[in-house]
Design a protein around this motif. Structure first.
Motif, PDB file in Angstrom:
ATOM      1  N   ARG A   1       0.835  -1.198   0.000  1.00  0.00           N
ATOM      2  CA  ARG A   1       0.000   0.000   0.000  1.00  0.00           C
ATOM      3  C   ARG A   1       0.874   1.254   0.000  1.00  0.00           C
ATOM      4  NH1 ARG A   1      -3.426  -1.976   3.444  1.00  0.00           N
ATOM      5  NH2 ARG A   1      -2.433  -1.143   5.272  1.00  0.00           N
ATOM      6  N   ASN A   2       1.923   1.267   0.816  1.00  0.00           N
ATOM      7  CA  ASN A   2       2.828   2.423   0.875  1.00  0.00           C
ATOM      8  C   ASN A   2       3.567   2.616  -0.448  1.00  0.00           C
ATOM      9  OD1 ASN A   2       2.092   3.021   3.489  1.00  0.00           O
ATOM     10  ND2 ASN A   2       3.828   1.949   4.410  1.00  0.00           N
ATOM     11  N   ALA A   3       4.001   1.525  -1.078  1.00  0.00           N
ATOM     12  CA  ALA A   3       4.699   1.617  -2.360  1.00  0.00           C
ATOM     13  C   ALA A   3       3.791   2.201  -3.431  1.00  0.00           C
ATOM     14  CB  ALA A   3       5.216   0.236  -2.782  1.00  0.00           C
ATOM     15  N   LEU A   4       2.539   1.770  -3.431  1.00  0.00           N
ATOM     16  CA  LEU A   4       1.581   2.288  -4.410  1.00  0.00           C
ATOM     17  C   LEU A   4       1.305   3.765  -4.165  1.00  0.00           C
ATOM     18  CD1 LEU A   4      -0.183   1.654  -6.819  1.00  0.00           C
ATOM     19  CD2 LEU A   4      -1.968   0.891  -5.259  1.00  0.00           C
ATOM     20  N   GLN A   5       1.145   4.151  -2.911  1.00  0.00           N
ATOM     21  CA  GLN A   5       0.899   5.559  -2.591  1.00  0.00           C
ATOM     22  C   GLN A   5       2.107   6.424  -2.932  1.00  0.00           C
ATOM     23  OE1 GLN A   5      -0.362   5.058   1.478  1.00  0.00           O
ATOM     24  NE2 GLN A   5      -2.525   4.923   0.894  1.00  0.00           N
TER      25      GLN A   5
ATOM     26  N   LYS B   1       4.664  10.372  -6.755  1.00  0.00           N
ATOM     27  CA  LYS B   1       5.675  10.660  -7.779  1.00  0.00           C
ATOM     28  C   LYS B   1       4.984  10.998  -9.096  1.00  0.00           C
ATOM     29  CE  LYS B   1       9.793   8.707  -9.930  1.00  0.00           C
ATOM     30  NZ  LYS B   1       9.601   8.192 -11.263  1.00  0.00           N
ATOM     31  N   ASN B   2       3.944  10.266  -9.439  1.00  0.00           N
ATOM     32  CA  ASN B   2       3.199  10.519 -10.666  1.00  0.00           C
ATOM     33  C   ASN B   2       2.596  11.921 -10.647  1.00  0.00           C
ATOM     34  OD1 ASN B   2       0.185  10.102 -12.051  1.00  0.00           O
ATOM     35  ND2 ASN B   2       1.885   9.280 -13.241  1.00  0.00           N
ATOM     36  N   GLU B   3       2.038  12.344  -9.517  1.00  0.00           N
ATOM     37  CA  GLU B   3       1.432  13.674  -9.424  1.00  0.00           C
ATOM     38  C   GLU B   3       2.472  14.773  -9.613  1.00  0.00           C
ATOM     39  OE1 GLU B   3      -0.773  13.560  -5.752  1.00  0.00           O
ATOM     40  OE2 GLU B   3      -2.462  12.549  -6.713  1.00  0.00           O
ATOM     41  N   ILE B   4       3.685  14.559  -9.106  1.00  0.00           N
ATOM     42  CA  ILE B   4       4.773  15.531  -9.300  1.00  0.00           C
ATOM     43  C   ILE B   4       5.122  15.610 -10.787  1.00  0.00           C
ATOM     44  CG2 ILE B   4       7.247  15.939  -8.891  1.00  0.00           C
ATOM     45  CD1 ILE B   4       6.730  14.746  -6.029  1.00  0.00           C
TER      46      ILE B   4
END
Length: 148
Positions: A39-43, A48-51
């Protein structure tokens, strides 16, 4: 292709802008079932994607702009893509004068293939339209090379 020979990165830009990781987190019913590490890796990936999305948008690049690459400034119609994965297909097809025109992303260049007979002036117009739009997205000079 880019005049400097560097990769185009179009597919990755489209992937980033479509933000599938965020959609996965929001829509997934399985997210709570993941262990904490997963879950933490996905979040982290979503963050990173949003940046990356903000960086592209700051350069004036949007998903709509990316899609406009394959919409030339002459009468055409899209071809339904059964093998496409949402907006992330590496191949796009349109019809111009009842002739299929295919754009294939080959990583460091786009191959534009006319699958039939079109007047040379229309082919030149298609190529120049794409080159100009690509140059705007890449922010560097782009060139047209004819296949040998």
């Amino acid at each position: 292709h880019r005049a400097d020979g560097r990769p185009l990165g179009l597919w990755m830009m489209s992937f980033t802008l479509s933000n599938p990781l965020k959609q996965l987190c929001v829509q997934s019913h399985e997210l709570p079932a993941l262990d904490e590490k997963a879950r933490n890796a996905l979040q982290d990936a979503v963050g990173k994607n949003e940046i990356e999305v903000r960086e592209l948008e700051a350069r004036g690049i949007s998903l709509q702009l990316m899609q406009s690459l394959y919409r030339p400034n002459l009468p055409h119609s899209p071809v339904e893509e059964s093998e496409a994965f949402g907006n992330l297909s590496k191949v796009r097809r349109i019809m111009v004068n009842e002739v299929v025109v295919r754009y294939a992303d080959e990583f460091d260049y786009i191959q534009l293939v006319v699958e039939g007979d079109l007047p040379a002036a229309k082919v030149d117009q298609l190529a120049e339209d794409f080159r100009a739009k690509l140059e705007g997205i890449q922010g560097v000079p782009c060139q047209i090379s004819e296949a040998s």
